[in-house]
Motif scaffolding. Sequence first.
Motif, mmCIF file in Angstrom:
data_model
loop_
_atom_site.group_PDB
_atom_site.id
_atom_site.type_symbol
_atom_site.label_atom_id
_atom_site.label_comp_id
_atom_site.label_asym_id
_atom_site.label_seq_id
_atom_site.Cartn_x
_atom_site.Cartn_y
_atom_site.Cartn_z
ATOM 1 N N ARG A 1 -84.243 21.913 -1.078
ATOM 2 C CA ARG A 1 -85.066 20.877 -0.651
ATOM 3 C C ARG A 1 -85.020 19.482 -1.291
ATOM 4 N NH1 ARG A 1 -90.464 18.970 -2.092
ATOM 5 N NH2 ARG A 1 -90.314 20.133 -4.031
ATOM 6 N N PRO B 1 -90.701 26.210 1.875
ATOM 7 C CA PRO B 1 -90.012 24.972 2.272
ATOM 8 C C PRO B 1 -88.497 24.632 2.390
ATOM 9 C CG PRO B 1 -91.843 24.411 0.991
ATOM 10 C CD PRO B 1 -91.496 25.918 0.869
ATOM 11 N N GLN C 1 -95.594 20.373 2.810
ATOM 12 C CA GLN C 1 -94.000 20.665 3.110
ATOM 13 C C GLN C 1 -93.557 20.861 4.626
ATOM 14 O OE1 GLN C 1 -92.811 19.102 0.492
ATOM 15 N NE2 GLN C 1 -94.874 19.744 -0.344
#
Length: 648
Positions: free
Chosen positions: A639, A310, A365
């Motif tokens: 992230r 992600p 995600q």
Amino acid sequence: MSYLSFKKDQLINLEYSLSKEFLGTNRGGGYCSSTLVFCNTRKYHGLLVVPIEKFRGKNYVMLSSLDETIIQHGRDFNFGVHKYEGTYEPRGHKYIVDISYEKAFTVTYQVGGVLLKKEILMMHNAPQVLVRYTLIEAHSATKLRLNPLLAFRDIHSLSKQNPVASTQPEAADNGIRARLYPEFPYLYMQFSKKVDFINNAYWNNNIYYTKEKERGYDYQEDLLSIGYFEVSLKKGESIVFSASIEEAESKTLEKNFNKYLKERSERNSAQECLQYSAAQFLIHKAGETRIKAGYHWFDSNTRDTFISLPGIALSGNTAKIFDEVLTSACKYFYEGLFARDISTHVTNPVFDADTSLWFFWTLQQYEKETNKTKKQLWKEYGELLKAILQTYRSRKHKTMCMDDNGLIWSDNLSRPLTWFDAEGNYGAIVPRNGYVVEVNALWYNAVCYAIAMADEAKDKAFLSEWATLPATIAESFNQTFWYEAESYLADYANHTHQNTEVRPNQLLACALNYSPLTEKRQRKVLKIITQELLTPRGLRTLSPESPRYEGEGVGPVYVRDKATFNGSAHPWLIGFYIEANLKLYGDAYIPDAESILADFEEELNDHGVGCISAIYDGNPPFQSRGCISKAKNVSEILRAQWLLKGNK
């Protein structure tokens, strides 16, 4: 001034310059890497390190180093630096006046009236490194001599003087090709213009790798020089050197260097460094797009792929990266679970308790970061997700399966089954058999997410079979893990024992989309994590209050592995820590989160230049340890930054 830059007054101090390492990658698993002054301190360092498919796709150090000498008025000035027992010889670092790392790793040397610039580019999607030398200033006739030191060995081993090694190279286009041993490919060493080669073979014995000595491994190596190249340069003139296991077209080397340099991304801010570092983990190999878990010595595995994807996907075309990596990872789905290792050379796949459950989190995600819907994801991955859940429920794998209380029981005395994966002579260094807290937090999240996807896709058959299970899991989770006396979660439990060491794994029960805990209990968990585990470099793996706490990861491999999971700080957990706090406290937590992430910026000029190291000591000053660049660390910082933007 470049964001990543170093000056002469810093570099002259070898304690400083040898503690910092640069990394260039070829997006195929290969790399070039050394310290700032090109004194190799690890067996993993090398100017050309590439995977060789014939040898199970493992990385091999082909060209260990390339020593430069400037010759003027009959005097030699050697820019190389090598460590031997008790001394450094030569000491070429004293000629370095500037280092920067924007698009290419660039070093400027000065000696007398000579100013020489060296730029290094690792080619993408090719087993090749290019080095361009430019004579910026010179007041008299100048020659450049280049002496390559060859290794031809696996990255985990060391080369020793060997009479069998071939010392007779063959001619190639504007250069030579050499092959020390018959089973290896040729190493091509070529130039953008004609040079002289003098065949003068000798072994450079007992080169000393300080990092390997510190880590308790064999630390002295013999490298073979088969001769040296020599060329005259005029002021303002450049020459490009190529090292590759494939022959290059010499007349295109200068053009290609300029072309590839122009295409490279800038690294003039912390954000650009993180994004560039993230892209380095994406490798194209065996027709697949994989995520390399770390540099220098890690390969690809499914757990780190699912955790890292992600954040890494945010560094480029997010949807495309997700699609390519997941499509490749799905090739390693066997017997209802994802195998641990990603490699076409694995013949007997092994499975871990948590890896397949991380896949659900990765899809969550994917949904958040792109325009995918739950319905679309269920259509694309639903059969695979159902197979995973059913495999746990059916007890197909006895070492990891759902118990009657709805929780996952995992138990294997021969090896660890979670991310606490360090092994000693008798199995896991930190045994965690029974009900493991993060495995069951992931299990609850997976079941709940599958139900949500199935509901959107109107998969009534799945809903009728699974819809009531989350309530059972949540009840059993709280009964099994909640430690009432201190108000936090046990790390693992079995039928008679609750392990109540304060560890960060309980964090996932707060950070995941679906939590079996009430908000009140989540706040209590985060409170003790903040008090006992939070550091400027990540979360400790064990509280300093524990008698088993190891605050420094120094010494032989067993000692270091004990520290890794008994106190060392792991940066990737910061992403989940910030996410859990944002869930509970919203915008009010943003200043704290920004402060935590800002602490990592100084690390980009430290151990691995432009990178985030694998682990850090749990004690101040939180010294970096392990590999210089770890995928899930870089990923989770990216992230976390993305999460903050979404909350502003």
